[in-house]
Write an enzyme that holds these catalytic residues in place. Structure first.
Site, PDB file in Angstrom:
ATOM      1  N   GLN A  44      -1.510  -9.916  -3.094  1.00 53.77           N
ATOM      2  CA  GLN A  44      -2.410  -8.867  -2.597  1.00 53.77           C
ATOM      3  C   GLN A  44      -3.856  -9.327  -2.372  1.00 53.77           C
ATOM      4  O   GLN A  44      -4.536  -8.811  -1.474  1.00 53.77           O
ATOM      5  CB  GLN A  44      -2.384  -7.667  -3.558  1.00 53.77           C
ATOM      6  CG  GLN A  44      -0.994  -7.101  -3.788  1.00 53.77           C
ATOM      7  CD  GLN A  44      -0.923  -6.129  -4.972  1.00 53.77           C
ATOM      8  OE1 GLN A  44      -1.769  -5.258  -5.141  1.00 53.77           O
ATOM      9  NE2 GLN A  44       0.105  -6.275  -5.799  1.00 53.77           N
ATOM     10  N   CYS A 162      -9.024  -4.606  -8.171  1.00 51.38           N
ATOM     11  CA  CYS A 162     -10.072  -5.370  -7.511  1.00 51.38           C
ATOM     12  C   CYS A 162     -11.239  -4.488  -7.067  1.00 51.38           C
ATOM     13  O   CYS A 162     -11.292  -4.048  -5.914  1.00 51.38           O
ATOM     14  CB  CYS A 162      -9.545  -6.168  -6.329  1.00 51.38           C
ATOM     15  SG  CYS A 162     -10.791  -7.355  -5.778  1.00 51.38           S
ATOM     16  N   THR A 308      -7.744  -7.235 -12.078  1.00 47.90           N
ATOM     17  CA  THR A 308      -7.551  -8.285 -11.070  1.00 47.90           C
ATOM     18  C   THR A 308      -6.459  -9.262 -11.496  1.00 47.90           C
ATOM     19  O   THR A 308      -6.112  -9.349 -12.682  1.00 47.90           O
ATOM     20  CB  THR A 308      -8.843  -9.125 -10.881  1.00 47.90           C
ATOM     21  OG1 THR A 308      -9.122  -9.824 -12.107  1.00 47.90           O
ATOM     22  CG2 THR A 308     -10.034  -8.294 -10.483  1.00 47.90           C
ATOM     23  N   ALA A 310      -6.999 -12.389 -11.373  1.00 48.21           N
ATOM     24  CA  ALA A 310      -7.753 -13.408 -12.113  1.00 48.21           C
ATOM     25  C   ALA A 310      -7.787 -13.062 -13.596  1.00 48.21           C
ATOM     26  O   ALA A 310      -7.697 -13.944 -14.455  1.00 48.21           O
ATOM     27  CB  ALA A 310      -9.167 -13.501 -11.554  1.00 48.21           C
ATOM     28  N   CYS A 342     -14.045 -11.719  -9.561  1.00 48.66           N
ATOM     29  CA  CYS A 342     -13.935 -11.078  -8.260  1.00 48.66           C
ATOM     30  C   CYS A 342     -14.547 -12.006  -7.217  1.00 48.66           C
ATOM     31  O   CYS A 342     -15.759 -12.233  -7.233  1.00 48.66           O
ATOM     32  CB  CYS A 342     -14.665  -9.740  -8.287  1.00 48.66           C
ATOM     33  SG  CYS A 342     -14.280  -8.796  -6.821  1.00 48.66           S
TER      34      CYS A 342
HETATM   35  C1  LIG Z   1      -6.803  -5.312  -1.200  1.00 46.43           C
HETATM   36  C2  LIG Z   1      -6.690  -5.995  -2.533  1.00 46.43           C
HETATM   37  C3  LIG Z   1      -7.530  -7.066  -2.817  1.00 46.43           C
HETATM   38  C4  LIG Z   1      -7.441  -7.712  -4.054  1.00 46.43           C
HETATM   39  N1  LIG Z   1      -8.264  -8.789  -4.274  1.00 46.43           N
HETATM   40  C5  LIG Z   1      -8.145  -9.487  -5.428  1.00 46.43           C
HETATM   41  C6  LIG Z   1      -8.900 -10.683  -5.621  1.00 46.43           C
HETATM   42  O1  LIG Z   1      -9.659 -11.111  -4.754  1.00 46.43           O
HETATM   43  N2  LIG Z   1      -8.760 -11.340  -6.789  1.00 46.43           N
HETATM   44  C7  LIG Z   1      -7.900 -10.895  -7.770  1.00 46.43           C
HETATM   45  O2  LIG Z   1      -7.788 -11.559  -8.799  1.00 46.43           O
HETATM   46  N3  LIG Z   1      -7.180  -9.761  -7.621  1.00 46.43           N
HETATM   47  C8  LIG Z   1      -7.260  -9.050  -6.478  1.00 46.43           C
HETATM   48  N4  LIG Z   1      -6.493  -7.935  -6.281  1.00 46.43           N
HETATM   49  C9  LIG Z   1      -5.793  -7.326  -7.438  1.00 46.43           C
HETATM   50  C10 LIG Z   1      -4.456  -7.968  -7.815  1.00 46.43           C
HETATM   51  O3  LIG Z   1      -3.604  -8.039  -6.700  1.00 46.43           O
HETATM   52  C11 LIG Z   1      -3.820  -7.120  -8.914  1.00 46.43           C
HETATM   53  O4  LIG Z   1      -4.745  -6.966  -9.975  1.00 46.43           O
HETATM   54  C12 LIG Z   1      -2.547  -7.741  -9.462  1.00 46.43           C
HETATM   55  O5  LIG Z   1      -1.560  -7.854  -8.460  1.00 46.43           O
HETATM   56  C13 LIG Z   1      -1.991  -6.902 -10.612  1.00 46.43           C
HETATM   57  O6  LIG Z   1      -0.807  -7.448 -11.111  1.00 46.43           O
HETATM   58  P1  LIG Z   1       0.259  -6.523 -11.870  1.00 46.43           P
HETATM   59  O7  LIG Z   1       1.403  -7.425 -12.200  1.00 46.43           O
HETATM   60  O8  LIG Z   1      -0.398  -5.752 -12.933  1.00 46.43           O
HETATM   61  O9  LIG Z   1       0.736  -5.480 -10.744  1.00 46.43           O
HETATM   62  P2  LIG Z   1       1.467  -5.814  -9.370  1.00 46.43           P
HETATM   63  O10 LIG Z   1       1.254  -7.235  -8.972  1.00 46.43           O
HETATM   64  O11 LIG Z   1       1.059  -4.754  -8.429  1.00 46.43           O
HETATM   65  O12 LIG Z   1       3.013  -5.686  -9.728  1.00 46.43           O
HETATM   66  C14 LIG Z   1       3.594  -4.525 -10.277  1.00 46.43           C
HETATM   67  C15 LIG Z   1       5.121  -4.678 -10.203  1.00 46.43           C
HETATM   68  O13 LIG Z   1       5.733  -3.622 -10.977  1.00 46.43           O
HETATM   69  C16 LIG Z   1       6.826  -3.112 -10.266  1.00 46.43           C
HETATM   70  N5  LIG Z   1       7.081  -1.732 -10.694  1.00 46.43           N
HETATM   71  C17 LIG Z   1       6.352  -0.628 -10.392  1.00 46.43           C
HETATM   72  N6  LIG Z   1       6.933   0.464 -10.909  1.00 46.43           N
HETATM   73  C18 LIG Z   1       8.041   0.047 -11.577  1.00 46.43           C
HETATM   74  C19 LIG Z   1       9.069   0.723 -12.297  1.00 46.43           C
HETATM   75  N7  LIG Z   1       9.083   2.056 -12.435  1.00 46.43           N
HETATM   76  N8  LIG Z   1      10.074  -0.017 -12.836  1.00 46.43           N
HETATM   77  C20 LIG Z   1      10.083  -1.381 -12.704  1.00 46.43           C
HETATM   78  N9  LIG Z   1       9.147  -2.058 -11.998  1.00 46.43           N
HETATM   79  C21 LIG Z   1       8.134  -1.354 -11.447  1.00 46.43           C
HETATM   80  C22 LIG Z   1       6.413  -3.225  -8.799  1.00 46.43           C
HETATM   81  O14 LIG Z   1       7.557  -3.223  -7.938  1.00 46.43           O
HETATM   82  C23 LIG Z   1       5.655  -4.558  -8.765  1.00 46.43           C
HETATM   83  O15 LIG Z   1       6.508  -5.635  -8.464  1.00 46.43           O
HETATM   84  C24 LIG Z   1      -6.514  -7.276  -5.037  1.00 46.43           C
HETATM   85  C25 LIG Z   1      -5.653  -6.202  -4.738  1.00 46.43           C
HETATM   86  C26 LIG Z   1      -5.725  -5.582  -3.500  1.00 46.43           C
HETATM   87  C27 LIG Z   1      -4.773  -4.450  -3.176  1.00 46.43           C
END
Ligand SMILES: Cc1cc2nc3c(=O)[nH]c(=O)nc-3n(C[C@H](O)[C@H](O)[C@H](O)COP(=O)(O)OP(=O)(O)OC[C@H]3O[C@@H](n4cnc5c(N)ncnc54)[C@H](O)[C@@H]3O)c2cc1C
Length: 398
Positions: A44, A162, A308, A310, A342
């Protein structure tokens, strides 16, 4: 009797896959299940660059199967509820999955519906959002086709993933307009539910210069309430002492929307949630505050830092260390500092690499002043970090 996994991980996103990979590197005999219904996995952080027209959207997507570490059992289903007293989880098929230890990492929920009219008009009428794989490429269409008038960029009054993403795209747009001779005709406006541009003063100072350079008008304590796509106007509602009960419709020639966000509903309604819905964990150890055998990290956790990828890179080793210590009946000694980062893109070829901890104290990686805009940090964001994500972070080696 059904099988009991040693470790179950809910969510195979950035956090869940990093933790699974790191655990297996420590001990490849661990019996781990990852539960995630998704077909696709997304990088993302590059969606900002996609919206700015400098990154191919296809390079931000892989199949979930490709990123699933070899040696885990992937349960391709959705979790609907938790029964921590019984150490099991209920899936939407009504089956249950038993665990000894649980890691909860389902990310943040995007609440598009909370803005009236948005879903009907997103992807057309010059209404765009980088917060979606489907619509991020349309952001660049809007920027490219903009010939002057009002360009609005919104940030909700909720936590977001983010915190920089709602305004980074605005700086890219301003730079694009400048390079194509339309900045003089542009009235760029930032409408934010926040109280300021960025929480760390040194970085904010640089951003305020970027704002001046783009002639950008900042409006704080406002949230986007409604979009009327066909008539190209957006309604903002004010709050706080100064703006309380103020409502105004603003015409737009393009609008980039960051949707309101929250903990996922199935977490909010579960016994794992804190008062505002996030998975209630200790901010140092990442262990649940009430259930010892449960941990959480990433966007769904209550960790009081900016959400994030990061941050996850520093949370994952702490969680893995403490989880393995607990399994070994040892004390949980690893501590998370709140580190987050960030990469604030401030224009094409310009980036401020903000890195800080729970106390908003700078925690920088490089021996240079990272509060300055730099070409080298832009190269890091556009070239190095995507590679690092697919090849090291998801493999548990970074
Ligand atoms: C536009 C944008 C820009 C960004 N820029 C940055 C940046 O520059 N630098 C940075 O470090 N971060 C950035 N981020 C943020 C970063 O992408 C997220 O913080 C990170 O992906 C979070 O990881 P996570 O594993 O918590 O969630 P996610 O990566 O979103 O994964 C969540 C997972 O859980 C699964 N899930 C959801 N519900 C259920 C359920 N009920 N049962 C089982 N599985 C489920 C989903 O299918 C998904 O695969 C950005 C995000 C966006 C949208």
């Amino acid at each position: 009797m059904s099988h009991t996994y040693q470790i179950v991980i809910v969510g195979g996103g950035n956090a869940g896959i990093s933790v699974a990979a790191k655990l297996l590197l420590k001990n490849k005999k661990l019996d781990i299940a990852v539960i995630d219904p998704a077909d696709k996995h997304y990088y993302q952080p590059a969606w900002t660059l996609v919206g700015g027209g400098v990154f191919d959207i296809k390079k931000t997507e892989r199949t979930e199967a490709e990123v699933m570490p070899k040696g885990v059992t992937w349960i391709k289903q959705k979790v609907v509820s938790f029964r921590p007293e019984q150490n099991n989880i209920v899936l939407d098929s009504n089956e249950t999955v038993n665990y000894q230890y649980l890691v909860v990492a389902p990310g943040i929920q995007l609440n598009w519906k909370e803005i009236k009219g948005l879903e009907d008009t997103l992807g057309k009428n010059n209404v765009c959002s980088n917060y979606s794989f489907k619509y991020a490429p349309y952001t660049f269409e809007c920027i490219k086709n903009f010939k002057g008038g009002n360009a609005l960029f919104t940030n909700p009054n909720t936590p977001v993933k983010c915190g920089g993403a709602p305004h980074k795209i605005m700086y890219l747009a301003a730079d694009y307009f400048r390079k194509h001779g339309v900045l003089d005709k542009a009235n760029i406006q930032y409408w934010s539910g926040g109280t300021r541009l960025f929480a760390v003063e040194d970085y904010e100072k640089t951003l305020l210069n970027v704002v001046r350079r783009g002639n950008i008008k900042l409006n704080f304590f406002y949230r986007l309430d409604e979009i009327d796509g066909p008539n190209k106007r957006a309604k903002f509602v004010g709050f706080g002492e100064k703006n309380k009960d103020q409502e105004q419709w603003v015409d737009f020639d393009m609008i980039h929307v960051t949707p309101p966000q929250s903990a996922p509903d199935f977490i909010k309604s579960s016994p794992l949630a804190n008062a505002v819905g996030w998975v209630d964990v200790n901010k140092d150890t990442l262990q649940h505050n009430r259930y010892n055998n449960i941990f959480s990290l990433g966007d769904a956790s209550s960790l009081p830092t900016s959400k994030t990828g990061a941050a996850i890179r520093k949370q994952a080793p702490v969680l893995v260390h403490n989880l393995l210590a607990l399994m070994d009946n040892k004390p949980l000694r690893a501590k998370y500092s709140g580190y987050t980062s960030c990469p604030l893109v401030t224009g094409y070829g310009k980036l401020v690499l903000a890195e800080f901890d729970y106390n908003n104290k700078r925690m920088e990686t490089f021996p240079i002043d990272q509060s300055k805009e730099r070409w080298s940090m832009y190269q890091l964001k556009t070239k190095v970090l995507p590679w690092l994500y697919w090849n090291k972070i998801l493999k548990g080696t970074a």
